[in-house]
Design an enzyme around this catalytic site. Structure first.
Site, mmCIF file in Angstrom:
data_model
loop_
_atom_site.group_PDB
_atom_site.id
_atom_site.type_symbol
_atom_site.label_atom_id
_atom_site.label_comp_id
_atom_site.label_asym_id
_atom_site.label_seq_id
_atom_site.Cartn_x
_atom_site.Cartn_y
_atom_site.Cartn_z
ATOM 1 N N ASN A 71 20.259 7.873 -19.772
ATOM 2 C CA ASN A 71 20.191 6.624 -20.201
ATOM 3 C C ASN A 71 21.228 5.717 -19.568
ATOM 4 O O ASN A 71 21.093 4.580 -19.173
ATOM 5 C CB ASN A 71 20.347 6.359 -21.984
ATOM 6 C CG ASN A 71 18.816 6.364 -22.393
ATOM 7 O OD1 ASN A 71 17.922 6.166 -21.773
ATOM 8 N ND2 ASN A 71 18.715 6.403 -23.446
ATOM 9 N N HIS B 213 17.990 1.956 -20.528
ATOM 10 C CA HIS B 213 17.111 2.571 -21.747
ATOM 11 C C HIS B 213 15.827 2.591 -21.260
ATOM 12 O O HIS B 213 14.995 3.173 -21.942
ATOM 13 C CB HIS B 213 17.503 1.433 -22.739
ATOM 14 C CG HIS B 213 18.868 1.923 -23.467
ATOM 15 N ND1 HIS B 213 19.004 3.038 -24.205
ATOM 16 C CD2 HIS B 213 19.962 1.136 -23.369
ATOM 17 C CE1 HIS B 213 20.311 3.273 -24.749
ATOM 18 N NE2 HIS B 213 20.860 2.023 -24.001
ATOM 19 N N ASP C 93 13.066 5.594 -21.684
ATOM 20 C CA ASP C 93 11.656 5.114 -22.313
ATOM 21 C C ASP C 93 10.825 5.748 -21.489
ATOM 22 O O ASP C 93 9.827 6.581 -22.135
ATOM 23 C CB ASP C 93 11.526 3.778 -22.902
ATOM 24 C CG ASP C 93 12.212 3.173 -23.931
ATOM 25 O OD1 ASP C 93 13.138 3.903 -24.466
ATOM 26 O OD2 ASP C 93 12.173 2.047 -24.079
ATOM 27 N N TYR D 2 -3.592 23.230 -29.096
ATOM 28 C CA TYR D 2 -2.913 24.556 -29.828
ATOM 29 C C TYR D 2 -2.515 24.049 -31.234
ATOM 30 O O TYR D 2 -2.127 25.012 -32.223
ATOM 31 C CB TYR D 2 -1.833 25.080 -29.029
ATOM 32 C CG TYR D 2 -2.213 25.921 -27.861
ATOM 33 C CD1 TYR D 2 -2.611 27.080 -28.046
ATOM 34 C CD2 TYR D 2 -2.417 25.153 -26.712
ATOM 35 C CE1 TYR D 2 -2.999 27.956 -26.938
ATOM 36 C CE2 TYR D 2 -3.048 25.934 -25.586
ATOM 37 C CZ TYR D 2 -3.170 27.315 -25.619
ATOM 38 O OH TYR D 2 -3.749 27.932 -24.287
ATOM 39 N N GLU E 155 15.457 11.947 -28.343
ATOM 40 C CA GLU E 155 14.720 12.635 -27.344
ATOM 41 C C GLU E 155 14.540 14.210 -27.563
ATOM 42 O O GLU E 155 14.257 14.771 -26.577
ATOM 43 C CB GLU E 155 15.900 12.719 -26.113
ATOM 44 C CG GLU E 155 17.259 13.672 -26.639
ATOM 45 C CD GLU E 155 18.242 13.086 -27.172
ATOM 46 O OE1 GLU E 155 19.301 13.577 -27.289
ATOM 47 O OE2 GLU E 155 17.995 12.127 -27.896
#
Length: 490
Positions: free
Chosen positions: A189, A194, A198, A215, A224
């Site tokens: 970042n 930023h 993203d 699954y 994150e």
């Protein structure tokens, strides 16, 4: 006496209807989480979207209350009207068949007028309820990555935890929890900004969702970090899936503002143990994740009890029998569980090479049995009045290898989030599609046939499509036979 009964039934029916609506309205809560409860601040776009969602929920709730209030007023007016009719009836009227018939006709006309008002109100409330249901689903979706959020994760892990640990081979059980963290995300970042961060989160979420959504649940856990709940999957199978998806993220190139970026992730996997709480289960998964970070990142560990064990990368795995179609809610062949420990206390798992590339791509998909369970679950939750369609897509090209991943990615891009894809065999894909009728599914399938044909050489005779909409009381097996017959010939 008959007049009294008619009046009582008329008023009681309206009262019950109004009461039912008021009860439904009373349960509304337009509040929505923005993610702050997870210990993370939402981005500006997430905050704006959350506010818009909250305003929309409040608006829908207000409309529903207005409809309920109007219905209540209409019911009161109807009751007063019926009572005024009854009050005007004299004893002589009751002795005259003509007069009695006139009174009954007036009550029936009043009831019919009230019924029409209730039908209009019912339609309005139904439309508002659909909008509210959609908003509630969005309230469990992460605004940035569009995958389930922490609230959805908390709900799902509670349901899986209630199933308990694996007590015997092939027995139903909670499965495995995997925590995943984007490596050096803060530094990323700081270096690229930023917006680039993203984009990384969105791409990682997309890879995880494509590979593992069938699954169980793929969710953004916070910042994150992502959480993967692999329903009913054994520890060794979860290790295969976790490391393969880790490698898939590492291979993915992210293009942002004319720059090509790469990102890696670290993972920790833990299967639910007897007597373990949800918090302890999460804590053990976090310990495995921490071990991966300590080992240099871009790797995974699984928990052997309370000991983290490194998952070998695919190229280093020793040959072993791998269950091809591990999937939620089905019995699995766990013969490869013994490969979970070796002399150096690492996971020895199967390798897919050469002609197995195609099967490797399909190994992530549930088989027919798993899709059958999904079908039954969808039908039970949606009810028989909701359309449910099964689609089969068969590729008549045995030489297809590395292209299979591209084919699967293309098909996924044409599916809705509620659709579930699996495979019947190495040539035939299955898609269970709720709330979609056969005609709409056929149109969607025709687009997929054209796109797949272009990927495999531009020959549409290499691809065939089968679509069947479920009839009332029809079984999955009957539906499956129908679509397989449709794709049996080119």
């Amino acid at each position: 006496m008959w007049l009294d009964i008619a009046i009582a039934l008329s008023c009681a029916g309206c009262g019950v209807t109004c009461g039912w609506v008021m009860h439904a309205i009373g349960g509304l809560n337009p509040a929505i989480s923005t993610g702050e409860a997870d210990g993370m601040l939402p981005s500006r776009s997430e905050f704006i979207e959350a506010n818009e969602e909250s305003e929309m929920l409040s608006r829908v709730a207000g409309h529903l209350k207005e409809h309920a209030s109007k219905m209540s007023s209409d019911v009161d007016a109807h009751q007063n009207h019926v009572e005024s009719i009854a009050g005007a009836v004299t004893d002589s009227d009751l002795q005259s068949p003509e007069a009695f018939s006139r009174v009954v006709r007036q009550i029936l006309e009043a009831n019919d007028a009230m019924r029409q008002k209730l039908e209009v109100a019912q339609d309005q409330i139904h439309n508002q309820t659909l909008e509210l249901d959609a908003a509630k689903r969005r309230a469990e979706t992460d605004a940035l990555t569009k995958i389930p959020n922490r609230a959805a994760f908390d709900k799902h892990i509670g349901q899986r935890h209630a199933m308990g640990p694996e007590l015997s081979p092939n027995s139903p059980h909670a499965g495995c929890l995997a925590l995943l963290d984007v490596d050096h995300f803060k530094k990323f970042n700081d270096t690229y900004g930023h917006l680039a961060g993203d984009e990384v989160l969105k791409v990682v979420a997309s890879v995880l969702h494509q590979k593992l959504n069938n699954y169980g649940l793929v969710a953004r856990y916070g910042g994150e970090e992502f959480a993967l709940i692999l329903d009913g999957v054994s520890a060794s199978q979860a290790a295969i899936l976790a490391d393969d998806v880790r490698a898939a993220v590492a291979r993915r190139k992210i293009v942002f503002e004319q720059q090509t970026l790469s990102v890696t992730v670290s993972m920790g996997v833990a299967q639910l143990m007897p007597g373990e709480t949800i918090e302890q289960w999460i804590e053990r998964s976090d310990l495995a994740l921490y071990a991966s970070k300590e080992a240099g990142r871009n790797c995974g560990h699984w928990m052997d009890g309370n000991d983290p064990v490194k998952i070998e990368a695919k190229a280093d795995r020793k040959p072993a029998s791998v269950n091809k179609h591990a999937a939620s809610g089905t019995n699995r062949d766990d013969a490869n569980d013994d490969a979970a420990s070796s002399a150096d206390h690492t996971v020895s798992l199967g390798d897919h090479v050469g002609s197995e590339i195609r099967r490797d791509a399909l190994a992530y998909l549930p088989d027919s049995n798993a899709i059958s369970e999904t079908f039954k679950d969808m039908r039970e939750r949606a009810g028989e009045d909701v359309e449910l369609t099964l689609m089969a897509l068969r590729i008549h090209d045995e030489s297809l290898g590395e292209q299979m991943e591209s084919v699967l990615a293309m098909i996924r891009s044409n599916l809705r989030s509620v659709d579930r894809m699996g495979c019947h065999d190495d040539d035939t894909l299955l898609v269970c599609m709720p709330s979609m009728d056969g005609d709409a599914a056929s149109r969607q399938g025709a687009k997929m046939v054209t796109a797949v044909a272009q990927l495999v050489g531009g020959d549409q005779t290499k691809v065939s499509l089968g679509v069947a909409q479920v009839d009332r009381d029809e079984s999955f097996e009957s539906l499956l036979d129908s679509v397989l017959q449709q794709v049996s010939t080119v």
